[in-house]
Design an enzyme around this catalytic site. Structure first.
Site, short mmCIF file in Angstrom:
data_model
loop_
_atom_site.label_atom_id
_atom_site.label_comp_id
_atom_site.label_asym_id
_atom_site.label_seq_id
_atom_site.Cartn_x
_atom_site.Cartn_y
_atom_site.Cartn_z
CG HIS A 23 32.23 79.16 -13.32
ND1 HIS A 23 31.04 78.76 -13.89
CD2 HIS A 23 32.22 78.68 -12.05
CE1 HIS A 23 30.34 78.06 -13.00
NE2 HIS A 23 31.02 78.01 -11.88
CE LYS A 168 26.53 76.26 -6.48
NZ LYS A 168 27.04 75.38 -5.41
CE LYS A 170 28.90 79.26 -7.75
NZ LYS A 170 29.11 78.90 -6.34
CG ASP A 199 26.82 79.27 -3.81
OD1 ASP A 199 26.89 79.98 -2.78
OD2 ASP A 199 27.65 78.37 -4.07
CD GLU A 225 25.86 76.26 -2.44
OE1 GLU A 225 25.09 75.88 -3.36
OE2 GLU A 225 27.07 75.97 -2.41
CG ASP A 250 29.65 75.47 -0.16
OD1 ASP A 250 30.45 74.62 0.26
OD2 ASP A 250 29.76 75.96 -1.32
CE LYS A 274 31.11 72.75 -2.23
NZ LYS A 274 31.50 74.10 -2.65
CD GLU A 328 27.75 72.12 -6.14
OE1 GLU A 328 26.90 73.00 -6.41
OE2 GLU A 328 28.68 72.31 -5.34
C1 MUC Z 1 30.50 76.62 -4.53
O1 MUC Z 1 30.60 77.54 -3.73
O2 MUC Z 1 29.50 75.94 -4.42
C2 MUC Z 1 30.32 74.74 -6.92
C3 MUC Z 1 29.69 74.91 -8.12
C4 MUC Z 1 30.15 76.10 -8.67
O3 MUC Z 1 29.82 76.61 -9.74
O4 MUC Z 1 31.03 76.67 -7.83
C5 MUC Z 1 31.30 75.78 -6.78
C6 MUC Z 1 31.62 76.35 -5.48
MG MG Z 2 28.71 77.08 -2.71
#
Ligand code: MUC
Ligand code: MG
Length: 375
Positions: A23, A168, A170, A199, A225, A250, A274, A328
């Site tokens: 991940h 989402k 990354k 994000d 994000e 976030d 969160k 999420e």
């Molecule tokens: C984040 O920064 O949002 C939430 C979902 C994911 O894949 O990582 C987290 C952390």
């Molecule tokens: Mg995030």
């Protein structure tokens, strides 16, 4: 119930579980997740569970799994043993009076106290936060294999399963242009079947973010994000006020005080709420209240916790009437080991929230005994 009901034991377990695939975030590539689980026992034989899981050791936050365990064992537990577990707010006031920072550890302890008390009262944890407005939550999935083709295949698989239609992505490890090309290819493949968001986990400068947001908006991306550094609230305000694409805060939100700073300057369109980042369920409820009073929309965020933190978050988010960006809470689906006797129910693009007392989950303690780091 006797007037001498007491907290008798608090134990913190570290449980290392491999992820289903790497991940990749801009701050870390996770090959496993370390679940940080708190088991709180009381003299009337109720057990409460909490979770303080973080991401990538110290790559994401200031608390590591090991520091959380040390601090709970050394400082939190002695303050709480012998206290009345039915007085959750009083227990947490005692913790806050004596311990600075340590939001994740505080969240785990507070969650365990609420789970314990809700079980004693025979109600789902959500009832201690005003009651539910929903019994299930929409669940986004994060595409973060690092490979565009693999991410598209993964999106197709979970769409087919009717598990997720919010994605989402990354980003932040490549150049802005390359990231946008990756995201645009995935959005083209998914089309109108799902929402695609990104994000960057603080990876960009404000200039890069302005350029990135424009290109991402053109590619049909719904939201960006935390594109820039957590501390740069003026920069976040610039991006939000530029009004190119909705901006979600976030990492900028370390609890209600940050939430007030961001909300009062209209520095974000959406808050990722969160429980661990907020220092607990009550802190997260306050973050949500601040957002709502400022007209900021809500999203239920995760620290990629396992079943305990996921269900604690779900029990709280179920009480939010405004949750327009969904949640999420997919953490357990990223892990290769099940720690519940009955897994969480993810179906029809949602997570069902059980109505059993407390968190509403049944932890497989034999399994945990086999998986814990110090077994
Ligand atoms: C984040 O920064 O949002 C939430 C979902 C994911 O894949 O990582 C987290 C952390
Ligand atoms: Mg995030």
């Amino acid at each position: 119930m006797s007037s001498s009901t007491q907290i008798t034991a608090i134990e913190t377990l570290l449980v290392d579980v491999p992820t289903i695939r790497p991940h990749r975030l801009s701050v870390a590539t996770m090959m496993h997740q370390t679940l940080v689980l708190v088991r709180l026992q009381t003299s009337d034989e109720w057990v409460g569970w909490g979770e303080a899981t973080t991401i990538g050791g110290l790559a994401y936050g200031e608390e590591s799994p090991e520091s959380i365990k040390t601090n709970i064992d050394t400082y939190f537990a002695p303050l709480l043993i012998g206290q009345d577990p039915r007085r959750v707010a009083a227990c947490m006031a005692r913790v806050k009076d004596n311990i600075q920072g340590n939001r994740f550890a505080k969240c785990a302890i507070e969650t365990a106290l609420y789970d314990n008390q809700a079980k004693r009262l025979g109600v789902p944890l959500s009832e201690l936060f005003g009651g539910r407005v929903r019994d299930s939550l929409p669940i986004a999935w994060t595409l973060a294999s690092g490979d565009t083709v693999k991410d598209i295949a993964e999106a197709e698989r979970v769409l087919e399963l009717r598990r997720h239609n919010i994605f989402k992505l990354k980003i932040g490890l490549r150049t802005v242009k390359d990231d946008v090309a990756h995201v645009a290819a995935i959005k083209r493949a998914i089309g109108e079947r799902g929402s695609v968001r990104v994000d960057a986990n603080q990876a960009w400068s404000v200039t890069e973010a302005l350029e990135g947001c424009r290109m991402l908006a053109d590619a049909g991306i719904d939201m960006v994000e935390q594109p820039i550094a957590a501390h740069d609230k003026l920069g976040l305000r610039r991006l939000t006020q530029a009004n190119i694409v909705p901006i979600m805060a976030d990492e900028s939100l370390h609890g209600p005080v940050d939430a007030f700073a961001v909300a009062s300057t209209q520095a974000a369109d959406i808050f990722a709420v969160k429980i661990n980042q907020s220092g607990g369920l009550r802190g997260a409820a306050q973050v949500a209240a601040i957002a709502q009073s400022a007209g900021i929309a809500l999203y239920g965020g995760t620290m990629l916790e396992g079943a305990v933190g996921t269900m604690a978050s779900a029990q709280l988010f179920a009480t939010f009437d405004e949750l327009s960006w969904g949640t999420e809470l997919f953490g357990p689906l990223l892990l290769t080991e099940e720690i519940l006797r009955e897994p969480l129910a993810y179906r029809d693009f949602a997570l069902e929230i059980p109505r059993k007392p407390g968190l509403g989950i049944d932890i497989d303690e034999d399994k945990l005994a086999r998986l814990r780091r110090d077994r």
